[in-house]
Write a protein that holds these residues in place. Structure first.
Motif, PDB file in Angstrom:
ATOM      1  N   PRO A   8      35.422  49.392  30.111  1.00 16.48           N
ATOM      2  CA  PRO A   8      36.727  48.776  29.861  1.00 16.48           C
ATOM      3  C   PRO A   8      37.461  49.533  28.769  1.00 16.48           C
ATOM      4  O   PRO A   8      36.889  49.819  27.710  1.00 16.48           O
ATOM      5  CB  PRO A   8      36.388  47.350  29.443  1.00 16.48           C
ATOM      6  CG  PRO A   8      34.960  47.403  28.996  1.00 16.48           C
ATOM      7  CD  PRO A   8      34.304  48.489  29.771  1.00 16.48           C
ATOM      8  N   CYS A   9      38.712  49.881  29.017  1.00 11.16           N
ATOM      9  CA  CYS A   9      39.429  50.750  28.084  1.00 11.16           C
ATOM     10  C   CYS A   9      40.920  50.678  28.352  1.00 11.16           C
ATOM     11  O   CYS A   9      41.358  50.683  29.506  1.00 11.16           O
ATOM     12  CB  CYS A   9      38.938  52.189  28.262  1.00 11.16           C
ATOM     13  SG  CYS A   9      39.822  53.419  27.285  1.00 11.16           S
ATOM     14  N   ASP A  10      41.697  50.638  27.291  1.00 12.32           N
ATOM     15  CA  ASP A  10      43.150  50.765  27.352  1.00 12.32           C
ATOM     16  C   ASP A  10      43.468  52.227  27.062  1.00 12.32           C
ATOM     17  O   ASP A  10      43.276  52.701  25.943  1.00 12.32           O
ATOM     18  CB  ASP A  10      43.801  49.848  26.322  1.00 12.32           C
ATOM     19  CG  ASP A  10      45.320  49.922  26.324  1.00 12.32           C
ATOM     20  OD1 ASP A  10      45.889  50.819  26.983  1.00 12.32           O
ATOM     21  OD2 ASP A  10      45.952  49.082  25.649  1.00 12.32           O
ATOM     22  N   VAL A  11      43.961  52.950  28.081  1.00 13.40           N
ATOM     23  CA  VAL A  11      44.158  54.391  27.902  1.00 13.40           C
ATOM     24  C   VAL A  11      45.286  54.725  26.940  1.00 13.40           C
ATOM     25  O   VAL A  11      45.428  55.882  26.527  1.00 13.40           O
ATOM     26  CB  VAL A  11      44.411  55.094  29.249  1.00 13.40           C
ATOM     27  CG1 VAL A  11      43.164  55.039  30.123  1.00 13.40           C
ATOM     28  CG2 VAL A  11      45.625  54.524  29.973  1.00 13.40           C
ATOM     29  N   THR A  12      46.091  53.735  26.553  1.00 11.20           N
ATOM     30  CA  THR A  12      47.123  53.998  25.555  1.00 11.20           C
ATOM     31  C   THR A  12      46.565  53.949  24.135  1.00 11.20           C
ATOM     32  O   THR A  12      47.285  54.238  23.186  1.00 11.20           O
ATOM     33  CB  THR A  12      48.297  53.011  25.672  1.00 11.20           C
ATOM     34  OG1 THR A  12      47.856  51.695  25.359  1.00 11.20           O
ATOM     35  CG2 THR A  12      48.899  53.032  27.076  1.00 11.20           C
ATOM     36  N   ASP A  13      45.293  53.589  24.006  1.00 10.69           N
ATOM     37  CA  ASP A  13      44.615  53.543  22.710  1.00 10.69           C
ATOM     38  C   ASP A  13      43.705  54.768  22.623  1.00 10.69           C
ATOM     39  O   ASP A  13      42.643  54.822  23.256  1.00 10.69           O
ATOM     40  CB  ASP A  13      43.809  52.249  22.585  1.00 10.69           C
ATOM     41  CG  ASP A  13      43.181  52.072  21.209  1.00 10.69           C
ATOM     42  OD1 ASP A  13      42.668  53.063  20.651  1.00 10.69           O
ATOM     43  OD2 ASP A  13      43.188  50.934  20.709  1.00 10.69           O
ATOM     44  N   ARG A  14      44.111  55.755  21.844  1.00 15.40           N
ATOM     45  CA  ARG A  14      43.376  57.021  21.774  1.00 15.40           C
ATOM     46  C   ARG A  14      41.922  56.814  21.376  1.00 15.40           C
ATOM     47  O   ARG A  14      41.009  57.417  21.968  1.00 15.40           O
ATOM     48  CB  ARG A  14      44.067  57.954  20.774  1.00 15.40           C
ATOM     49  CG  ARG A  14      43.452  59.337  20.722  1.00 15.40           C
ATOM     50  CD  ARG A  14      44.097  60.230  19.678  1.00 15.40           C
ATOM     51  NE  ARG A  14      43.689  61.610  19.872  1.00 15.40           N
ATOM     52  CZ  ARG A  14      44.490  62.591  20.258  1.00 15.40           C
ATOM     53  NH1 ARG A  14      45.766  62.343  20.490  1.00 15.40           N
ATOM     54  NH2 ARG A  14      44.030  63.808  20.426  1.00 15.40           N
ATOM     55  N   ALA A  15      41.685  55.972  20.385  1.00 12.61           N
ATOM     56  CA  ALA A  15      40.316  55.762  19.917  1.00 12.61           C
ATOM     57  C   ALA A  15      39.447  55.164  21.018  1.00 12.61           C
ATOM     58  O   ALA A  15      38.277  55.550  21.187  1.00 12.61           O
ATOM     59  CB  ALA A  15      40.316  54.859  18.686  1.00 12.61           C
ATOM     60  N   GLN A  16      40.009  54.224  21.779  1.00 11.94           N
ATOM     61  CA  GLN A  16      39.256  53.622  22.876  1.00 11.94           C
ATOM     62  C   GLN A  16      38.874  54.662  23.919  1.00 11.94           C
ATOM     63  O   GLN A  16      37.740  54.704  24.408  1.00 11.94           O
ATOM     64  CB  GLN A  16      40.070  52.508  23.544  1.00 11.94           C
ATOM     65  CG  GLN A  16      40.088  51.200  22.804  1.00 11.94           C
ATOM     66  CD  GLN A  16      40.685  50.084  23.646  1.00 11.94           C
ATOM     67  OE1 GLN A  16      40.491  50.022  24.862  1.00 11.94           O
ATOM     68  NE2 GLN A  16      41.438  49.201  23.003  1.00 11.94           N
ATOM     69  N   PHE A  17      39.829  55.520  24.265  1.00 13.57           N
ATOM     70  CA  PHE A  17      39.529  56.485  25.311  1.00 13.57           C
ATOM     71  C   PHE A  17      38.535  57.536  24.829  1.00 13.57           C
ATOM     72  O   PHE A  17      37.630  57.942  25.567  1.00 13.57           O
ATOM     73  CB  PHE A  17      40.791  57.170  25.836  1.00 13.57           C
ATOM     74  CG  PHE A  17      40.509  58.005  27.056  1.00 13.57           C
ATOM     75  CD1 PHE A  17      40.366  57.409  28.295  1.00 13.57           C
ATOM     76  CD2 PHE A  17      40.343  59.376  26.956  1.00 13.57           C
ATOM     77  CE1 PHE A  17      40.052  58.164  29.416  1.00 13.57           C
ATOM     78  CE2 PHE A  17      40.037  60.140  28.070  1.00 13.57           C
ATOM     79  CZ  PHE A  17      39.901  59.529  29.311  1.00 13.57           C
ATOM     80  N   GLU A  18      38.686  57.986  23.610  1.00 10.95           N
ATOM     81  CA  GLU A  18      37.736  58.964  23.086  1.00 10.95           C
ATOM     82  C   GLU A  18      36.323  58.377  23.032  1.00 10.95           C
ATOM     83  O   GLU A  18      35.339  59.069  23.304  1.00 10.95           O
ATOM     84  CB  GLU A  18      38.183  59.447  21.714  1.00 10.95           C
ATOM     85  CG  GLU A  18      39.419  60.341  21.779  1.00 10.95           C
ATOM     86  CD  GLU A  18      39.902  60.775  20.406  1.00 10.95           C
ATOM     87  OE1 GLU A  18      39.474  60.171  19.406  1.00 10.95           O
ATOM     88  OE2 GLU A  18      40.721  61.711  20.344  1.00 10.95           O
ATOM     89  N   ALA A  19      36.231  57.088  22.705  1.00 10.59           N
ATOM     90  CA  ALA A  19      34.926  56.423  22.712  1.00 10.59           C
ATOM     91  C   ALA A  19      34.372  56.349  24.135  1.00 10.59           C
ATOM     92  O   ALA A  19      33.163  56.520  24.351  1.00 10.59           O
ATOM     93  CB  ALA A  19      35.042  55.024  22.115  1.00 10.59           C
ATOM     94  N   ALA A  20      35.258  56.108  25.101  1.00  8.96           N
ATOM     95  CA  ALA A  20      34.828  56.055  26.503  1.00  8.96           C
ATOM     96  C   ALA A  20      34.292  57.406  26.959  1.00  8.96           C
ATOM     97  O   ALA A  20      33.280  57.482  27.674  1.00  8.96           O
ATOM     98  CB  ALA A  20      35.994  55.615  27.381  1.00  8.96           C
ATOM     99  N   VAL A  21      34.962  58.476  26.567  1.00 10.34           N
ATOM    100  CA  VAL A  21      34.484  59.818  26.896  1.00 10.34           C
ATOM    101  C   VAL A  21      33.106  60.052  26.283  1.00 10.34           C
ATOM    102  O   VAL A  21      32.199  60.598  26.926  1.00 10.34           O
ATOM    103  CB  VAL A  21      35.493  60.889  26.432  1.00 10.34           C
ATOM    104  CG1 VAL A  21      34.879  62.288  26.494  1.00 10.34           C
ATOM    105  CG2 VAL A  21      36.749  60.830  27.288  1.00 10.34           C
ATOM    106  N   GLY A  22      32.932  59.618  25.035  1.00 15.19           N
ATOM    107  CA  GLY A  22      31.629  59.752  24.389  1.00 15.19           C
ATOM    108  C   GLY A  22      30.542  59.006  25.144  1.00 15.19           C
ATOM    109  O   GLY A  22      29.425  59.518  25.316  1.00 15.19           O
ATOM    110  N   THR A  23      30.860  57.802  25.610  1.00 12.13           N
ATOM    111  CA  THR A  23      29.892  57.014  26.378  1.00 12.13           C
ATOM    112  C   THR A  23      29.533  57.711  27.683  1.00 12.13           C
ATOM    113  O   THR A  23      28.361  57.752  28.088  1.00 12.13           O
ATOM    114  CB  THR A  23      30.462  55.617  26.667  1.00 12.13           C
ATOM    115  OG1 THR A  23      30.741  54.946  25.442  1.00 12.13           O
ATOM    116  CG2 THR A  23      29.491  54.777  27.482  1.00 12.13           C
ATOM    117  N   ALA A  24      30.552  58.265  28.345  1.00  8.63           N
ATOM    118  CA  ALA A  24      30.306  58.981  29.601  1.00  8.63           C
ATOM    119  C   ALA A  24      29.422  60.200  29.379  1.00  8.63           C
ATOM    120  O   ALA A  24      28.512  60.489  30.171  1.00  8.63           O
ATOM    121  CB  ALA A  24      31.633  59.393  30.234  1.00  8.63           C
TER     122      ALA A  24
END
Length: 243
Positions: free
Chosen positions: A56-72
């Motif tokens: 789950p991620c809001d792509v307009t939130d840079r920190a959220q997306f960068e964390a998602a990339v880290g998880t992936a």
């Protein structure tokens, strides 16, 4: 790029073109990372696949997306493909566009694809290979009253993508653009501004809505070929699709 075995990250994956692309990629043998705000939907979707990750991620939130990339990366060790599909419409005439709505639209349709590309490009450079598909819209080739804000955001994405393609080509990364036509999704019902006017404009266009699955297959073809762009827009409306 070969899709079988690739790690494919799809934004806006909870419905419509995003969900269809995730399914098509999984069927082709990809390991899929599903990104969207609606957690229950993407988790249900991930359960359909043999090897998938729902974040789950809001792509307009840079920190959220960068964390998602880290998880992936923790899960799969690489990211081969980014499909930037998350987006929203805005239906209003120029004198009625709410500037706050326009800013929010640009954040999602233009700034977020920039941020997501920035987040995955370092890993793709390490791999010396990667593919990015940004989903624009065939509406940029039309001059339709009420579509100015949305069309402007997608036209800007086209230019951003073209320049990104030139900048990263030497690193073995292909940035491509997909131009769908009217598609059978939830999209129109979620536009900012007037949903009623958006529905009327769509009905008056004379275009037959296409399936999200057809768009997904075209996106997969772009990933495989690395071509600059593809569209599903009829020739009469500025595209290459034979009528």
């Amino acid at each position: 790029m070969e899709i079988n075995g690739a790690v494919v990250l799809v934004t806006g994956a909870s419905s419509g073109i995003g969900a269809a692309t995730a399914r098509a990629a999984s069927r082709a043998g990809a390991r899929v990372v599903l990104i969207a705000r609606r957690e229950e939907r993407i988790r249900q979707l991930a359960e359909e696949f043999g090897d998938a990750l729902a974040i789950p991620c809001d792509v307009t939130d840079r920190a959220q997306f960068e964390a998602a990339v880290g998880t992936a990366l923790e899960r799969f060790g690489r990211i081969d493909v980014l499909v930037n599909n998350a987006g929203q419409g805005l239906q209003a005439t120029i004198d009625a566009i709410d500037p706050d709505d326009f800013r929010a639209l640009l954040e999602l349709n233009l700034v977020a694809p920039l941020v997501t590309m920035q987040a995955v490009l370092p890993q793709m450079r390490k791999q010396e290979a990667g593919a990015v598909v940004n989903v624009s819209s065939g509406i940029i080739w039309a001059t339709l009253p009420g579509s100015g804000a949305y069309a402007a955001s997608k036209a800007a994405l086209q230019k951003l993508s073209a320049i990104a393609r030139a900048e990263v080509a030497d690193a073995g990364i292909a940035v491509s653009l997909m131009f769908p036509s009217i598609t059978e999704t939830e999209f129109v019902g979620t536009v900012r501004g007037s949903v009623e006017d958006a529905l009327q404009m769509e009905a008056a266009s004379g275009l037959k809505p296409q399936s999200a699955e057809a768009v997904a297959e075209a996106i997969l073809d772009l990933i495989r070929s690395g071509a600059e762009q593809a569209d599903l827009v009829p020739e009469a409306y500025g595209g290459t699709l034979k009528n």
